[in-house]
Motif scaffolding. Structure first.
Motif, PDB file in Angstrom:
ATOM      1  N   UNK A 171       0.867  -1.176   0.000  1.00  0.00           N
ATOM      2  CA  UNK A 171       0.000   0.000   0.000  1.00  0.00           C
ATOM      3  C   UNK A 171       0.901   1.222   0.000  1.00  0.00           C
ATOM      4  N   UNK A 172       0.602   2.178  -0.875  1.00  0.00           N
ATOM      5  CA  UNK A 172       1.529   3.286  -1.005  1.00  0.00           C
ATOM      6  C   UNK A 172       0.932   4.664  -1.125  1.00  0.00           C
ATOM      7  N   UNK A 173       0.224   5.235  -0.148  1.00  0.00           N
ATOM      8  CA  UNK A 173      -0.291   4.570   1.053  1.00  0.00           C
ATOM      9  C   UNK A 173      -1.598   3.825   0.808  1.00  0.00           C
ATOM     10  N   UNK A 174      -2.298   4.143  -0.297  1.00  0.00           N
ATOM     11  CA  UNK A 174      -3.554   3.458  -0.598  1.00  0.00           C
ATOM     12  C   UNK A 174      -3.336   2.306  -1.558  1.00  0.00           C
ATOM     13  N   UNK A 175      -4.442   1.824  -2.116  1.00  0.00           N
ATOM     14  CA  UNK A 175      -4.374   0.723  -3.073  1.00  0.00           C
ATOM     15  C   UNK A 175      -3.783   1.210  -4.393  1.00  0.00           C
ATOM     16  N   UNK A 176      -3.518   0.270  -5.284  1.00  0.00           N
ATOM     17  CA  UNK A 176      -3.014   0.618  -6.602  1.00  0.00           C
ATOM     18  C   UNK A 176      -1.838  -0.230  -7.051  1.00  0.00           C
TER      19      UNK A 176
END
Length: 438
Positions: A171-176
């Motif tokens: 996570x970077x910071x969210x999804x994707x």
């Protein structure tokens, strides 16, 4: 005839789906960009090993901002983490089987985060403890690395008995991000400080994680508006560019923000707190064609933050335009050309100057940054007609922004009929395609 038609439709749908599935994580402006996680076994212990894990962001203009990265995986056997330096597992798990030495984590699928700045020196290693923030390779390669060390037990203590972890997540910071399976590679070599001795890891494996905006968010996170000196009309961002799902929870004016924030728990809130706009995007990029000289032309770029909860640190803005192959001067921003292919030079990355405007503050009077650039004309291609002076693509922090329709671009005064022509031409082409297909 009908069956043949449906067969063609099925084949066409399958081919498009196949191409799309392989292209989801492919970025045409950064075709080799990825985050590589390298796992170096540095030494063996009686029941396992000590490993140095290094995360390197090879993406040219996409970084990991606060609250930072989160790395997860699944152990293949019954491994435990005895200790960690430079990072920590978020959960210890059930370690009730251990009576004397208690592991740092007994989770089958541990989740690891970076330590915050300022931790004691005995908990730090090189490139750690930045709160999970990792810069982009294009901005600063030295800031594009994050590392931690862990001691693993119950794993086996040789190349033949150790099993690689699986199912890596980032996570970077969210999804994707989508991560590959771990793959054995040649052991990493290390050179001593004096350059006279070379050592190598006992064992090394790599994991490659690639980003997809489609996985990260179903809607864009930014939009583009346009204006020019030759037309008084301002082309706004398209309505609901970033989706209007937050329309009922937005803030109508800066004076209302205190009462709204007081009622919210920002640590648990998922939906962004946005200023009410017709586009409902956290970020708007405005491109203004400002002046026209004999051999040059001038553009003003403005980035406005409509998010009351986020300060964008080390932000990046990527623009694709054919005249970026001849940039004369950039004011107030740092600039670096991006040349993903040898045959093209039409893309550039803009970012803030350190300690001056590298932080885009939250929505409000100070929530914007702007710059101007001067470009030299190529008389063979330069024109103000048909929206040539406006960008082809715009990315903010690595995500592509929603552009207005070409027929809505500001047009020259003697091209007032351009919109009607563009719309009718598009309709005619669609009709021809439908007739030819059926």
């Amino acid at each position: 005839m009908v069956s043949k038609r449906y067969a063609c439709l099925f084949v066409l749908t399958f081919v498009v789906a196949l191409i799309f599935s392989h292209a989801v994580a492919y970025d045409t402006l950064d075709p080799t960009g990825n985050i590589t996680i390298k796992w170096d076994v540095m030494s063996w212990t009686p029941d396992g090993y000590v490993a140095l894990v290094t995360m390197t962001n090879f993406q040219m203009y996409r970084h990991i901002m606060e609250p930072g990265w989160t790395l997860g995986w699944t152990w293949t056997k019954k491994e435990v983490i005895w200790s960690m330096v430079g990072a920590q597992a978020t959960e210890q798990g059930d370690c009730s089987k251990f009576k004397i030495n208690i592991p740092h984590s007994c989770m089958k699928n541990p989740t690891v985060v970076d330590l915050l700045p300022g931790v004691p020196y005995n908990q730090q290693i090189a490139n750690c403890c930045k709160g999970g923030v990792v810069g982009s390779w294009g901005q600063d390669p030295s800031a594009a690395v994050s590392s931690f060390q862990l001691s693993v037990g119950r794993s086996g203590s040789s190349n033949k008995t150790v099993r690689l972890p699986k199912n890596f997540t980032l996570l970077g910071p969210g999804r994707g991000y989508t991560c590959s399976q771990a793959k054995n590679v040649l052991p990493t070599a290390f050179i001593s400080a004096d350059g006279r001795r070379r050592t190598q890891a006992m064992m090394t494996w790599n994991v490659t994680c690639t980003y997809s905006q489609i996985l990260a968010s179903k809607n864009p996170t930014c939009c583009v508006s346009m204006s020019s000196f030759y037309n008084s009309t301002i082309t706004p961002c398209p309505r609901c560019s970033c989706g209007c799902q937050n329309k009922n929870n937005c803030v109508k004016s800066d004076s209302d923000i205190r009462s709204v924030v007081g009622m919210m728990n920002t640590t648990t809130s998922v939906a962004p707190l946005l200023h009410c706009t017709q586009h409902m995007c956290p970020i708007r990029v405005h491109w203004h064609v400002k002046l026209n000289y004999k051999d040059y032309w001038r553009v003003k770029m403005s980035i406005t933050n409509f998010n009351y909860q986020v300060n964008y640190t080390e932000w990046t803005l990527v623009v694709q335009h054919p005249n970026l192959n001849n940039v004369t001067e950039v004011f107030s921003f740092d600039y670096k050309p991006l040349i993903p292919y040898d045959s093209t030079n039409d893309t550039g990355m803009f970012y803030g100057i350190k300690f001056f405007n590298d932080i885009l503050l939250q929505s409000g009077p100070e929530g914007n940054v702007q710059s101007e650039l001067i470009l030299q004309k190529d008389m063979n291609t330069f024109t103000f007609k048909q929206g040539w002076a406006f960008p082809r693509k715009v990315y903010f922090n690595g995500d592509e922004c929603r552009m207005p329709l070409p027929e809505d671009y500001p047009y020259l005064p003697n091209s007032a009929h351009a919109k009607a022509i563009a719309s009718s031409t598009l309709a005619a082409l669609l009709l021809l395609v439908l007739v030819a297909f059926w």
